[in-house]
Scaffold this motif. Structure first.
Motif, PDB file in Angstrom:
ATOM      1  N   SER B 476       8.686 -24.854  20.220  1.00 61.82           N
ATOM      2  CA  SER B 476       9.646 -23.957  19.576  1.00 61.82           C
ATOM      3  C   SER B 476       8.931 -22.900  18.761  1.00 61.82           C
ATOM      4  O   SER B 476       9.513 -21.893  18.400  1.00 61.82           O
ATOM      5  N   SER B 477       7.643 -23.114  18.434  1.00 65.72           N
ATOM      6  CA  SER B 477       6.907 -22.103  17.691  1.00 65.72           C
ATOM      7  C   SER B 477       6.105 -21.210  18.619  1.00 65.72           C
ATOM      8  O   SER B 477       5.312 -20.397  18.163  1.00 65.72           O
ATOM      9  N   GLY B 478       6.268 -21.403  19.925  1.00 66.45           N
ATOM     10  CA  GLY B 478       5.629 -20.522  20.884  1.00 66.45           C
ATOM     11  C   GLY B 478       4.237 -20.961  21.291  1.00 66.45           C
ATOM     12  O   GLY B 478       3.484 -20.187  21.875  1.00 66.45           O
ATOM     13  N   TYR B 479       3.848 -22.211  20.975  1.00 64.27           N
ATOM     14  CA  TYR B 479       2.526 -22.701  21.375  1.00 64.27           C
ATOM     15  C   TYR B 479       2.642 -23.434  22.708  1.00 64.27           C
ATOM     16  O   TYR B 479       3.695 -23.958  23.055  1.00 64.27           O
ATOM     17  N   ASN B 480       1.530 -23.475  23.404  1.00 64.92           N
ATOM     18  CA  ASN B 480       1.508 -24.202  24.672  1.00 64.92           C
ATOM     19  C   ASN B 480       1.457 -25.705  24.449  1.00 64.92           C
ATOM     20  O   ASN B 480       1.974 -26.474  25.244  1.00 64.92           O
ATOM     21  N   SER B 481       0.767 -26.112  23.371  1.00 60.47           N
ATOM     22  CA  SER B 481       0.644 -27.548  23.109  1.00 60.47           C
ATOM     23  C   SER B 481       0.501 -27.748  21.615  1.00 60.47           C
ATOM     24  O   SER B 481       0.221 -26.815  20.871  1.00 60.47           O
ATOM     25  N   SER B 528      16.385 -18.866  10.226  1.00 61.59           N
ATOM     26  CA  SER B 528      16.337 -18.372  11.600  1.00 61.59           C
ATOM     27  C   SER B 528      15.004 -17.687  11.813  1.00 61.59           C
ATOM     28  O   SER B 528      14.429 -17.108  10.895  1.00 61.59           O
ATOM     29  N   PHE B 529      14.501 -17.865  13.004  1.00 59.65           N
ATOM     30  CA  PHE B 529      13.240 -17.254  13.386  1.00 59.65           C
ATOM     31  C   PHE B 529      13.552 -16.153  14.387  1.00 59.65           C
ATOM     32  O   PHE B 529      14.175 -16.403  15.410  1.00 59.65           O
ATOM     33  N   VAL B 530      13.102 -14.966  14.061  1.00 56.39           N
ATOM     34  CA  VAL B 530      13.374 -13.852  14.964  1.00 56.39           C
ATOM     35  C   VAL B 530      12.048 -13.408  15.572  1.00 56.39           C
ATOM     36  O   VAL B 530      11.110 -13.060  14.858  1.00 56.39           O
ATOM     37  N   ASN B 531      11.979 -13.467  16.875  1.00 53.74           N
ATOM     38  CA  ASN B 531      10.773 -13.032  17.566  1.00 53.74           C
ATOM     39  C   ASN B 531      10.627 -11.528  17.410  1.00 53.74           C
ATOM     40  O   ASN B 531      11.540 -10.762  17.731  1.00 53.74           O
ATOM     41  N   LYS B 532       9.484 -11.120  16.878  1.00 54.53           N
ATOM     42  CA  LYS B 532       9.289  -9.700  16.571  1.00 54.53           C
ATOM     43  C   LYS B 532       9.323  -8.833  17.826  1.00 54.53           C
ATOM     44  O   LYS B 532       9.618  -7.651  17.764  1.00 54.53           O
ATOM     45  N   TYR B 533       8.984  -9.427  18.960  1.00 58.56           N
ATOM     46  CA  TYR B 533       8.874  -8.612  20.175  1.00 58.56           C
ATOM     47  C   TYR B 533      10.121  -8.666  21.027  1.00 58.56           C
ATOM     48  O   TYR B 533      10.544  -7.671  21.583  1.00 58.56           O
ATOM     49  N   THR B 534      10.725  -9.838  21.110  1.00 55.21           N
ATOM     50  CA  THR B 534      11.912  -9.958  21.967  1.00 55.21           C
ATOM     51  C   THR B 534      13.198  -9.858  21.163  1.00 55.21           C
ATOM     52  O   THR B 534      14.268  -9.756  21.725  1.00 55.21           O
ATOM     53  N   ARG B 538      16.255 -17.681  16.859  1.00 59.67           N
ATOM     54  CA  ARG B 538      16.525 -19.125  16.936  1.00 59.67           C
ATOM     55  C   ARG B 538      16.876 -19.601  15.542  1.00 59.67           C
ATOM     56  O   ARG B 538      16.279 -19.179  14.561  1.00 59.67           O
ATOM     57  N   TRP B 539      17.841 -20.498  15.490  1.00 59.15           N
ATOM     58  CA  TRP B 539      18.226 -21.079  14.207  1.00 59.15           C
ATOM     59  C   TRP B 539      17.641 -22.482  14.092  1.00 59.15           C
ATOM     60  O   TRP B 539      17.625 -23.229  15.065  1.00 59.15           O
ATOM     61  N   ALA B 540      17.178 -22.823  12.922  1.00 59.07           N
ATOM     62  CA  ALA B 540      16.662 -24.183  12.727  1.00 59.07           C
ATOM     63  C   ALA B 540      17.077 -24.715  11.360  1.00 59.07           C
ATOM     64  O   ALA B 540      17.078 -23.985  10.367  1.00 59.07           O
ATOM     65  N   LEU B 541      17.444 -25.977  11.380  1.00 57.36           N
ATOM     66  CA  LEU B 541      17.706 -26.653  10.117  1.00 57.36           C
ATOM     67  C   LEU B 541      16.431 -27.452   9.826  1.00 57.36           C
ATOM     68  O   LEU B 541      16.068 -28.354  10.570  1.00 57.36           O
ATOM     69  N   ILE B 542      15.738 -27.074   8.764  1.00 61.52           N
ATOM     70  CA  ILE B 542      14.466 -27.738   8.450  1.00 61.52           C
ATOM     71  C   ILE B 542      14.684 -28.694   7.280  1.00 61.52           C
ATOM     72  O   ILE B 542      15.149 -28.279   6.213  1.00 61.52           O
ATOM     73  N   LYS B 543      14.362 -29.960   7.569  1.00 61.92           N
ATOM     74  CA  LYS B 543      14.424 -30.962   6.498  1.00 61.92           C
ATOM     75  C   LYS B 543      12.995 -31.343   6.189  1.00 61.92           C
ATOM     76  O   LYS B 543      12.233 -31.704   7.079  1.00 61.92           O
TER      77      LYS B 543
END
Lengths: 124, 793
Positions: B476-481, B528-534, B538-543
């Motif tokens: 979800s953070s855009g990493y491959n692994s 919410s995380f907004v991709n700077k390029y696209t 995405r919305w996330a509830l972080i606990k």
């Protein structure tokens, strides 16, 4: 004595009918339109008051109001803007409306507003 | 020359060449002739003594003997005297052997003549020899000499004492006869060595005495050489080595015992081996008692040199070796922690101390002659007792033996202690291994769970550094692994804008992880995380939940990132729908109202239908109210609720609300006001808050007669409390009631009329006035709603 003429513009036939009936009962002469293309009617009828719903299908009541207020012949006609959005009052008045009523309104309120704008239903 | 002349001159030549001194005396004892060798031997000139009496040259003490011989010779008696001392012109006296005979001329004794031989050198040697012989004879060391074959040549008194053989028994015998059968070749080896070099040899060896006893001795063998320097034999100095040998044996024994004790942690086994080792080297009978885990004394093992006796030993120990018996050495050792030495258990002693006839019998049967009982100790702890018993009157235990057995007891005790420690440690180790295994297993399971879980999970350490991320978090953070994420955890913050619920941009440090570390409590945030390029959002509830160590410090923080984009989208559509629906409802509502108005106008005041119209009107009002609530809700959701700001006296605002509501309810509203303070805000919205709280209080306390409203100053805030004695709210619902559409149920699981909007609305309004709202309540015990506002300056 000639009755005072009111043009009601609303895309909802039901409310159009109800308002028409109430105001006819009060003694006014009523014309209705379901859309904003009312200039031929206005020019022909010369209504004393226009009740204008803000949200018309495909049209914005505020544009209609602006146009009416920008025409020499029609700019003296008082406009009462009606809307389900209470927050639309400001925009309505800016667009040139003389009065604003929020839906759902009390019938007494409507009658009172119309009366304040036109006075008695018949011309003296 | 006549024949007699030739003879005479030959005689004279012989006399002159002879090493002996020839002499002649007249009857008065005056020297009339001395041969030439006199001068060489005595150092005097012949002329000094010719004409002088012989008495002057003889040492005073020997003179009587010399006179006697002289007188005898004058009477015709020839005699020989040895060892007469003569004065000399050199150092000291000379010793001579004298032959004395009469000087006969013409059958008449005319004087005395004779031959004297100088034996001074021999005499000295003889004295020296005698001296050495005395020394050797009186020496404490056994000293004997032997030739190259081992034949004994001399044998001193100490040797007689040490080995029991008299010198006359030994001289001429081979020394190998004193060696044990298996050591006889030792003499041959010594013989060989003597032949080839003259080193002094040292040995420790067992020899057999005349009585047959094996005697440990030391032997120092020094080669003996003759006058030509050839080795002809050896002098042997021998000492009794019994004590030293015993010490060594004890030491060896201890060392063997220690080896046995440390050979295994199975001390039952090692102690049994130890008992067997003691018998018969140190004892005829050995037994070991230990105190078991329950503190009970148990006999671990018994060993007897004669296995047939074991039965009796066991019988004896069973009856008399336990702690029940007064005379038990084991009992005394355990009671006093002191070891016990019974050097000699005589029959008299047995008679004296043992009352029990059967015990007496057994002691005599078992031949208990000497005994040692020592504690098995580890530090100050006593773990048992070791008994060592001798049946041999020749083997009486002494203090040295006691020391040895005590040492043995210590080592055995240590071995037991070590074994016990080992087993405890092993148990602990096994337990840890088990726990580790379980941990590893659960860790693996956890890993699988974390991997397969849809929520992103990350762990930060106390400094905020990322230490773990599962696959979902990485994806979800855009990493491959997740490995990539751990390698460079900050890339994502360069790709995404982070926004809070209200769409305001925030920093990564504002996220709940850091906040949870700072405040040491669970934090939650909708971001919410907004991709700077696209520009995709995405919305996330972080606990974020901190993990505290035992001291309450933050060890780590676990972030659970719940991607709620879909849910958020659904919520948005729901909100849209509510918004549109409520708007759309307004027009028909207005129509119905108008129609009712028209209908009412057609009726007379007396018409019964007017009652029905009133009821329709009422329902219509409720419908309108719902629509209004829903619209408020939509506005809150859209952030479009507008507020006016004016200075409001909170007391008069609440007072107005109370008066209005009092007219509509049978509950008594008790209003207590302790302040006169202002806040800044929207009067209508705030009124709505207190209307909500009061109508709730009334609604949820149907069986009570009053509700209470109190206003006071609390710390730096204005505090309004709305209290009822109603159904109360469960603790787990205290937060939920402020969520939209949430409704409390009563004991019968019934909801109360309402839309679940009032408290949601109230919280929003109070928050917008920088205030706080919460509830304190217990199920069945009423509720108190608290509202606090900062005081206007």
């Amino acid at each position: 004595m000639k009755k005072k003429k009111i043009l009601i513009v609303d895309d909802d036939v039901a409310i159009l009918d109800v308002i028409k009936m109430i105001l006819e009962e009060e003694g006014y002469e009523i014309r209705t339109s379901q859309n904003g293309s009312i200039f031929p009617i206005v020019n022909k009828l010369h209504p004393d008051l226009i009740l204008l719903d803000m949200l018309l299908s495909g049209e914005d009541g505020r544009d209609v109001a602006k146009k009416l207020k920008s025409e020499k012949k029609t700019k003296y006609i008082p406009i009462v803007m009606i809307s389900a959005h209470p927050s639309a009052e400001k925009g309505s008045l800016q667009a040139g409306a003389d009065k604003f009523i929020a839906k759902p309104f009390e019938i007494e309120e409507l009658i009172s507003v119309v009366y304040k704008a036109l006075g008695p239903a018949k011309h003296n | 020359m006549v024949e007699s002349d030739i003879f005479l001159s030959t005689c004279k030549k012989i006399i002159a060449l002879s090493p002996d001194v020839l002499y002649k005396l007249n009857p008065d004892g005056v020297l009339t002739f001395l041969s030439d060798s006199f001068e060489e031997i005595t150092g005097w000139k012949k002329s000094e003594w010719i004409g002088r009496s012989f008495k002057d040259i003889i040492e005073k003490d020997d003179l009587p003997l010399a006179l006697e011989i002289f007188t005898n010779a004058l009477q015709g008696i020839t005699s020989t005297s040895k060892h007469i001392r003569v004065k000399s012109n050199k150092k000291g006296l000379l010793v001579g052997d004298f032959n004395v005979f009469p000087d006969i001329k013409n059958k008449k004794i005319v004087g005395v003549m004779g031959i004297a031989r100088d034996i001074t050198k021999w005499k000295r040697k003889e004295e020296l020899y005698r001296h050495y012989a005395d020394l050797i004879e009186s020496s404490d060391s056994a000293i004997y000499s032997r030739n190259l074959k081992g034949t004994v040549l001399t044998w001193n008194k100490a040797a007689e004492k040490l080995f029991g053989y008299k010198s006359y028994e030994m001289i001429g015998k081979n020394i190998s006869s004193l060696l044990p059968q298996d050591r006889k070749d030792k003499v041959k080896r010594v013989n060989e060595r003597l032949k080839h070099n003259d080193d002094v040899m040292d040995f420790e060896i067992n020899m057999i005495t005349k009585s047959g006893e094996i005697k440990p001795v030391t032997a120092k063998i020094s080669p003996i050489k003759d006058s030509t320097g050839e080795i002809t034999g050896a002098a042997v100095f021998s000492r009794d080595n019994t004590e030293k040998a015993a010490e060594e044996r004890n030491e060896r024994f201890l060392s063997d015992a220690t080896q046995i004790l440390s050979s295994s942690f199975n001390y039952n086994k090692t102690l049994k081996t130890l008992a067997k080792l003691l018998v018969p080297v140190m004892a005829d009978w050995a037994s070991i008692h230990i105190i078991d885990k329950k503190g009970k004394l148990i006999r671990l093992t018994v060993a007897h040199a004669d296995s047939r006796m074991t039965r009796y030993v066991k019988n004896y120990e069973k009856k008399y070796g336990s702690t029940d018996n007064e005379n038990s050495g084991v009992k005394r050792v355990l009671e006093t922690s002191q070891s016990q030495l019974y050097p000699y258990i005589s029959k008299e002693l047995i008679e004296e101390t043992i009352k029990d006839e059967k015990q007496k019998e057994l002691i005599i049967l078992l031949k208990i002659v000497s005994a040692i009982v020592v504690p098995l100790t580890a530090g100050k702890k006593i773990l048992g007792a070791l008994s060592v018993i001798s049946s041999n009157p020749e083997r009486l235990y002494n203090k040295k033996d006691l020391k040895m057995v005590e040492e043995l007891g210590r080592r055995a005790g240590q071995a037991i202690e070590h074994a016990q420690l080992y087993f405890e440690a092993k148990k602990e180790l096994d337990r840890r291994k088990e726990a580790e295994k379980a941990l590893r297993q659960s860790k693996e399971e956890l890993e699988v769970i974390l991997k397969s879980i849809a929520d992103g999970i990350t762990v930060q350490d106390a400094t905020g550094k990322l230490t773990y991320a599962n696959d979902a978090a990485a994806a979800s953070s855009g990493y491959n692994s997740n490995e990539d994420m751990l390698k460079d955890p900050l890339i994502w913050s360069k790709v995404f804008y982070i926004q809070n619920e209200n769409g305001e941009e925030i920093n990564p440090s504002d996220l709940p992880g850091r906040q949870a570390i700072k405040e040491r409590k669970e934090k939650q945030m909708l971001v919410s995380f907004v991709n700077k390029y696209t520009t995709q959002r995405r919305w996330a509830l972080i606990k974020a939940r901190p993990i505290l160590d035992t001291d309450g410090r933050v060890k780590a923080v676990v972030n659970i990132i719940n991607d709620i984009t879909e849910r958020q989208e659904l919520e948005r559509r729901k909100d849209d729908f509510i918004s549109i629906a409520s708007h759309e409802l307004k027009t028909p509502l207005t129509s119905i109202k108008g129609l009712l108005y028209l209908l009412r106008n057609t009726l007379k005041d007396s018409d019964n239908q007017l009652v029905i119209l009133d009821k329709i009107d009422n329902q219509l009002s409720r419908l309108s109210l719902l629509v209004k609530d829903l619209l408020d809700l939509s506005k809150i959701r859209e952030g479009k609720l507008t507020y006016r700001t004016e200075t409001i006296n909170i007391s008069s605002l609440v007072s107005d609300v109370v008066s209005d509501l009092q007219q509509l309810t049978r509950h008594k509203i008790i209003f207590l006001n302790g302040i006169n303070l202002n806040i800044v805000g929207d009067k209508d919205r705030l009124s709505q808050v207190f209307i909500n709280l009061l109508t709730n209080a009334i609604k949820y306390s149907p069986n009570n007669k009053y509700v209470k409203v109190m206003i006071d100053k609390y710390k730096k805030d204005i505090r309004v409390r709305v209290q009822d004695q109603g159904i109360g709210i469960r603790r787990d619902e205290h937060d939920k009631i402020f969520e939209r559409f949430y409704r409390v149920k009563d004991a019968k699981d019934r909801t109360f009329p309402g839309h679940g909007i009032g408290l949601y609305f109230s919280r929003e309004v109070v928050a917008r006035h920088n205030g706080k709202i919460w509830v304190e309540s217990k199920k069945g015990q009423g509720s108190t709603f608290y509202v606090t506002f900062p005081i206007a300056k």
